[in-house]
Design a protein around this motif. Structure first.
Motif, PDB file in Angstrom:
ATOM      1  N   ALA A 196       0.859  -1.258  -0.018  1.00 54.15           N
ATOM      2  CA  ALA A 196       0.187  -0.019  -0.049  1.00 54.15           C
ATOM      3  C   ALA A 196       0.694   1.297   0.047  1.00 54.15           C
ATOM      4  N   PHE A 197       2.134   1.016   0.260  1.00 55.96           N
ATOM      5  CA  PHE A 197       3.023   2.330   0.082  1.00 55.96           C
ATOM      6  C   PHE A 197       3.253   3.008  -1.245  1.00 55.96           C
ATOM      7  N   THR A 198       3.248   4.256  -1.166  1.00 55.22           N
ATOM      8  CA  THR A 198       3.303   4.859  -2.599  1.00 55.22           C
ATOM      9  C   THR A 198       4.584   6.153  -2.438  1.00 55.22           C
ATOM     10  N   VAL A 199       5.045   6.316  -3.499  1.00 53.57           N
ATOM     11  CA  VAL A 199       6.161   7.298  -3.682  1.00 53.57           C
ATOM     12  C   VAL A 199       5.608   8.085  -4.970  1.00 53.57           C
ATOM     13  N   SER A 200       5.870   9.387  -4.820  1.00 49.34           N
ATOM     14  CA  SER A 200       5.485   9.998  -6.150  1.00 49.34           C
ATOM     15  C   SER A 200       6.288  11.397  -5.832  1.00 49.34           C
ATOM     16  N   ALA A 201       6.284  12.192  -7.215  1.00 50.24           N
ATOM     17  CA  ALA A 201       6.999  13.493  -7.167  1.00 50.24           C
ATOM     18  C   ALA A 201       6.176  14.513  -6.342  1.00 50.24           C
ATOM     19  N   TYR A 202       6.795  15.288  -5.648  1.00 51.51           N
ATOM     20  CA  TYR A 202       6.126  16.305  -4.724  1.00 51.51           C
ATOM     21  C   TYR A 202       5.543  17.551  -5.623  1.00 51.51           C
ATOM     22  N   ASP A 203       6.372  17.889  -6.511  1.00 52.25           N
ATOM     23  CA  ASP A 203       5.821  18.794  -7.532  1.00 52.25           C
ATOM     24  C   ASP A 203       6.714  18.696  -8.902  1.00 52.25           C
ATOM     25  N   SER A 204       6.067  18.711  -9.895  1.00 48.57           N
ATOM     26  CA  SER A 204       6.927  18.668 -11.209  1.00 48.57           C
ATOM     27  C   SER A 204       8.068  19.661 -11.367  1.00 48.57           C
ATOM     28  N   ALA A 205       7.869  20.728 -10.742  1.00 52.15           N
ATOM     29  CA  ALA A 205       8.930  21.458 -10.917  1.00 52.15           C
ATOM     30  C   ALA A 205      10.124  21.334  -9.910  1.00 52.15           C
ATOM     31  N   LEU A 206       9.984  20.479  -8.922  1.00 54.26           N
ATOM     32  CA  LEU A 206      11.026  20.326  -8.011  1.00 54.26           C
ATOM     33  C   LEU A 206      11.508  18.871  -8.380  1.00 54.26           C
ATOM     34  N   ASN A 207      12.614  18.496  -9.112  1.00 57.17           N
ATOM     35  CA  ASN A 207      12.474  17.095  -9.573  1.00 57.17           C
ATOM     36  C   ASN A 207      13.785  16.068  -8.541  1.00 57.17           C
ATOM     37  N   ASN A 208      13.834  17.051  -7.410  1.00 55.39           N
ATOM     38  CA  ASN A 208      14.558  16.065  -6.217  1.00 55.39           C
ATOM     39  C   ASN A 208      13.875  16.092  -4.849  1.00 55.39           C
ATOM     40  N   VAL A 209      12.381  16.272  -5.233  1.00 59.91           N
ATOM     41  CA  VAL A 209      11.476  16.233  -3.854  1.00 59.91           C
ATOM     42  C   VAL A 209      10.519  15.196  -4.184  1.00 59.91           C
ATOM     43  N   PHE A 210      10.489  14.170  -3.218  1.00 54.11           N
ATOM     44  CA  PHE A 210       9.511  13.337  -3.566  1.00 54.11           C
ATOM     45  C   PHE A 210       8.624  13.096  -2.089  1.00 54.11           C
ATOM     46  N   ALA A 211       7.275  12.689  -2.279  1.00 56.61           N
ATOM     47  CA  ALA A 211       6.397  12.575  -1.208  1.00 56.61           C
ATOM     48  C   ALA A 211       5.993  11.029  -1.210  1.00 56.61           C
ATOM     49  N   ALA A 212       5.967  10.672   0.268  1.00 62.15           N
ATOM     50  CA  ALA A 212       5.758   8.978   0.449  1.00 62.15           C
ATOM     51  C   ALA A 212       4.539   9.017   1.532  1.00 62.15           C
ATOM     52  N   TYR A 213       3.897   7.540   1.482  1.00 57.41           N
ATOM     53  CA  TYR A 213       2.896   7.729   2.435  1.00 57.41           C
ATOM     54  C   TYR A 213       2.267   6.370   2.264  1.00 57.41           C
ATOM     55  N   CYS A 214       2.045   5.799   3.510  1.00 55.99           N
ATOM     56  CA  CYS A 214       1.228   4.441   3.277  1.00 55.99           C
ATOM     57  C   CYS A 214       0.034   4.755   4.268  1.00 55.99           C
ATOM     58  N   PRO A 215      -1.018   4.063   4.147  1.00 55.64           N
ATOM     59  CA  PRO A 215      -2.250   4.271   4.874  1.00 55.64           C
ATOM     60  C   PRO A 215      -2.332   3.384   5.948  1.00 55.64           C
ATOM     61  N   GLY A 216      -3.230   3.666   7.104  1.00 48.88           N
ATOM     62  CA  GLY A 216      -2.974   2.800   8.081  1.00 48.88           C
ATOM     63  C   GLY A 216      -3.013   3.647   9.609  1.00 48.88           C
ATOM     64  N   PHE A 217      -4.400   3.925   9.914  1.00 50.94           N
ATOM     65  CA  PHE A 217      -4.811   4.406  11.087  1.00 50.94           C
ATOM     66  C   PHE A 217      -5.576   3.440  11.805  1.00 50.94           C
ATOM     67  N   GLU A 218      -5.472   3.496  13.123  1.00 57.35           N
ATOM     68  CA  GLU A 218      -5.965   2.286  14.191  1.00 57.35           C
ATOM     69  C   GLU A 218      -6.587   3.041  15.287  1.00 57.35           C
ATOM     70  N   LYS A 219      -7.921   2.617  15.408  1.00 55.45           N
ATOM     71  CA  LYS A 219      -8.666   3.111  16.860  1.00 55.45           C
ATOM     72  C   LYS A 219      -7.855   2.757  18.180  1.00 55.45           C
ATOM     73  N   ILE A 220      -7.443   3.489  18.939  1.00 53.51           N
ATOM     74  CA  ILE A 220      -6.748   3.100  20.280  1.00 53.51           C
ATOM     75  C   ILE A 220      -7.911   3.236  21.371  1.00 53.51           C
ATOM     76  N   LYS A 221      -8.686   4.208  21.337  1.00 55.22           N
ATOM     77  CA  LYS A 221      -9.869   4.239  22.454  1.00 55.22           C
ATOM     78  C   LYS A 221     -11.004   4.761  21.887  1.00 55.22           C
TER      79      LYS A 221
END
Length: 392
Positions: A367-392
């Motif tokens: 489920a993990f993804t990596v993508s360009a943060y902004d097409s104008a910034l070719n050395n910046v990348f955004a990453a994320y994986c979904p996954g929140f869990e109820k604690i209380k």
């Protein structure tokens, strides 16, 4: 025993053996899925320094850096600077350490595990000493665009995706209002944090929650963190009195890492909702307000969340937590990318492919993804994986 029976027995034994081999092979594949084989990690001639804030400020970054230094002993060193949110006279320590590392001929790169304020000053000072120094920044707390200009690589959370999940988790806990606390320095000086706020606002509109923005106290002012925390308490009371929010079905969020424990306390005392700190991690916020045992390995988030559920079982508030080790994953991926940059196997032409390869391997999650943060910034990348869990 006749020949016909022997043939049947041999066939059965052969089939059983094949099944056992397949089972162990499948288990091995599952275990190693997404892990970059050590043979593919070529260690550079130079050492890599990882600069970290104190454990109390960013525990996931701190522990992950220590684990990497142990894993790559002799090639990775860790230096800790003082809390970036507490200003003192003279150069900030992140700047002093950067200059010292730049003067060391054995150091080829510096990774800023969290690009806190003054990181751009630190990089400029270091590169004035050693222009060939490789620098990598993670989750900038100052202008991502400025850091992109002077760094070889910048990694950040994909807030366009994280914002939607945070609002969704709040809604599942019963939220009707979503309050965002931030301040001018964050929203005006860092386009990434401004985009984060805009993404949360859009997610609230899409999911039917009332978005409320409250301009809060910046902890770098003379009143410091203590005043910033007191402001949060008074702001919630004021928002309630002015009927900007009603009841306890209110989710509280701040872009400021220094007030997370206060937001947890306010949620607890008012029966409100807390989903996530200023960066998606299980270890800030709840861990600052409650005694929750840290796992031996920072990636063992499930063990930490189990301890959190025990610690919060009698809580009046409603809490969720992010269960994917995003900071740890980004730091490991950043380190391997830094090795590639030092070895010149990662260049401007193939940087996107290398970053995707290294981060995906570090994540080991489909489920993990990596993508360009902004097409104008070719050395910046955004990453994320979904996954929140109820604690209380």
């Amino acid at each position: 025993m006749n020949k016909k029976f022997n043939k049947k027995l041999f066939a059965r034994l052969t089939s059983a053996a094949l099944i056992i081999v397949m089972i162990f092979s499948f288990a091995a594949c599952k275990k190693d899925k997404g892990k970059t084989p050590e043979s593919e990690i070529k260690l550079p001639d130079k050492k890599v320094a990882i600069l970290v804030a104190p454990e109390a400020q960013y525990p996931e970054d701190y522990k992950a850096a220590a684990e990497l230094a142990n894993e790559y002993s002799g090639k990775v060193i860790v230096k800790e600077y003082s809390d970036s949110r507490v200003l003192k006279a003279g150069d900030p320590q992140i700047m002093t350490l950067s200059k010292e590392l730049a003067e060391d001929s054995e150091i080829g790169a510096i990774i800023y595990a969290r690009a806190t304020q003054f990181t751009s000053n630190a990089i400029n000072a270091a590169k004035s000493i050693n222009p060939s120094l490789v620098t990598v920044c993670i989750e900038p707390e100052e202008s991502v665009e400025k850091l992109a200009e002077i760094s070889d690589l910048v990694l950040c959370a994909d807030w366009s995706k994280a914002a939607s999940d945070i609002v969704s988790a709040a809604k599942e806990q019963g939220a009707k209002y979503f309050v965002v606390f931030s301040h001018n320095r964050h929203l005006s000086e860092n386009p990434m944090i401004a985009a984060e706020n805009a993404a949360i606002k859009a997610a609230c509109a899409e999911q039917g929650l009332t978005y409320v923005y409250e301009s809060s106290y910046d902890p770098i002012y003379s009143g410091g963190i203590k005043t910033a925390k007191q402001f949060i308490k008074e702001a919630v009371t004021r928002l309630t009195a002015n009927k900007k929010i009603e009841g306890s079905d209110v989710a509280l969020f701040s872009t400021d890492s220094s007030v997370q424990s206060t937001i947890v306390e306010v949620a607890e005392s008012n029966g409100m909702i807390y989903v996530c700190p200023s960066f998606p991690t299980a270890y800030n916020g709840l861990g600052e307000a409650y005694e929750i045992a840290m796992p031996e390995k920072i990636n063992d988030v499930d063990k930490y969340l189990a301890a959190a559920k025990t610690a919060l079982k009698d809580s009046k508030g409603r809490f969720s937590a992010y269960k994917f080790p995003l900071a740890s994953t980004m730091l490991r991926g950043a380190l391997h990318c830094t090795f590639d940059l030092l070895n010149a196997t990662a260049t401007s032409e193939n940087l996107s492919e290398k970053v995707t390869e290294r981060l995906t391997a570090a994540a080991a999650n489909d489920a993990f993804t990596v993508s360009a943060y902004d097409s104008a910034l070719n050395n910046v990348f955004a990453a994320y994986c979904p996954g929140f869990e109820k604690i209380k």
